[in-house]
Design a protein around this motif. Sequence first.
Motif, PDB file in Angstrom:
ATOM      1  N   THR A 240     -34.400  63.653  28.648  1.00  0.00           N
ATOM      2  CA  THR A 240     -33.613  62.387  27.818  1.00  0.00           C
ATOM      3  C   THR A 240     -32.393  62.120  28.446  1.00  0.00           C
ATOM      4  OG1 THR A 240     -32.752  63.667  26.047  1.00  0.00           O
ATOM      5  CG2 THR A 240     -35.221  62.700  25.861  1.00  0.00           C
ATOM      6  N   ASN A 241     -32.066  60.852  28.128  1.00  0.00           N
ATOM      7  CA  ASN A 241     -30.713  60.474  28.736  1.00  0.00           C
ATOM      8  C   ASN A 241     -30.149  59.399  27.679  1.00  0.00           C
ATOM      9  OD1 ASN A 241     -28.194  60.236  30.110  1.00  0.00           O
ATOM     10  ND2 ASN A 241     -29.104  58.627  31.240  1.00  0.00           N
ATOM     11  N   SER A 242     -29.098  59.517  27.079  1.00  0.00           N
ATOM     12  CA  SER A 242     -28.704  58.417  26.207  1.00  0.00           C
ATOM     13  C   SER A 242     -27.253  58.017  26.350  1.00  0.00           C
ATOM     14  CB  SER A 242     -29.047  58.943  24.802  1.00  0.00           C
ATOM     15  OG  SER A 242     -28.196  60.073  24.458  1.00  0.00           O
ATOM     16  N   ALA A 243     -26.955  56.974  25.880  1.00  0.00           N
ATOM     17  CA  ALA A 243     -25.563  56.346  25.943  1.00  0.00           C
ATOM     18  C   ALA A 243     -24.585  57.013  25.137  1.00  0.00           C
ATOM     19  CB  ALA A 243     -25.695  54.763  25.502  1.00  0.00           C
ATOM     20  N   ASP A 244     -23.381  57.133  25.427  1.00  0.00           N
ATOM     21  CA  ASP A 244     -22.429  57.863  24.768  1.00  0.00           C
ATOM     22  C   ASP A 244     -22.323  57.231  23.483  1.00  0.00           C
ATOM     23  OD1 ASP A 244     -20.034  58.684  27.618  1.00  0.00           O
ATOM     24  OD2 ASP A 244     -21.936  59.685  26.857  1.00  0.00           O
ATOM     25  N   SER A 245     -22.483  55.965  23.249  1.00  0.00           N
ATOM     26  CA  SER A 245     -22.310  55.230  22.009  1.00  0.00           C
ATOM     27  C   SER A 245     -23.259  55.662  20.757  1.00  0.00           C
ATOM     28  CB  SER A 245     -22.266  53.761  21.953  1.00  0.00           C
ATOM     29  OG  SER A 245     -23.440  53.339  22.636  1.00  0.00           O
ATOM     30  N   VAL A 246     -24.364  56.256  21.334  1.00  0.00           N
ATOM     31  CA  VAL A 246     -25.492  56.604  20.274  1.00  0.00           C
ATOM     32  C   VAL A 246     -25.781  58.115  20.141  1.00  0.00           C
ATOM     33  CG1 VAL A 246     -26.700  54.108  20.759  1.00  0.00           C
ATOM     34  CG2 VAL A 246     -27.246  56.163  21.967  1.00  0.00           C
ATOM     35  N   LYS A 247     -24.994  58.974  21.162  1.00  0.00           N
ATOM     36  CA  LYS A 247     -25.356  60.267  20.901  1.00  0.00           C
ATOM     37  C   LYS A 247     -25.114  60.691  19.544  1.00  0.00           C
ATOM     38  CE  LYS A 247     -24.702  61.883  25.621  1.00  0.00           C
ATOM     39  NZ  LYS A 247     -25.012  60.897  26.471  1.00  0.00           N
ATOM     40  N   GLY A 248     -26.050  61.579  19.279  1.00  0.00           N
ATOM     41  CA  GLY A 248     -25.794  62.237  17.896  1.00  0.00           C
ATOM     42  C   GLY A 248     -26.113  61.376  16.550  1.00  0.00           C
TER      43      GLY A 248
END
Length: 121
Positions: free
Chosen positions: A57-65
């Motif tokens: 997976t990879n996700s934008a920093d703004s949605v991590k967590g």
Amino acid sequence: QVQLVESGGGLVQAGGSLRLSCAASGNIFNINVMGWYRQAPGNQREMVATITAGGMTNSADSVKGRFTISRDNAKNTVYLQMNSLKPEDTAVYYCNAIVQPNGRMVSYNYWGQGTQVTVSS
């Protein structure tokens, strides 16, 4: 041809949760990557999260967590669990899939029609 059908968008208060689903159907041999993108009014479309067939997976920093992407390869379906939603998450969310229609090493990029997510403050 491949069709992507999204569901699960809606209106939620800040701090709430939503779960988006996207089912792919049609001429599919393998789906290399599935993902979610979003576009707010006046903004460019941006990547939210992606997941490979192997589960990377990879996700934008703004949605991590806060957001979690997952997929069911047997169902050709990708999910986006969104928790602790913020007003700035308001956007149209688009499902994306990179699909091999046969055993050849050629892939095509497909988009869903989009589903609206609105987070009220």
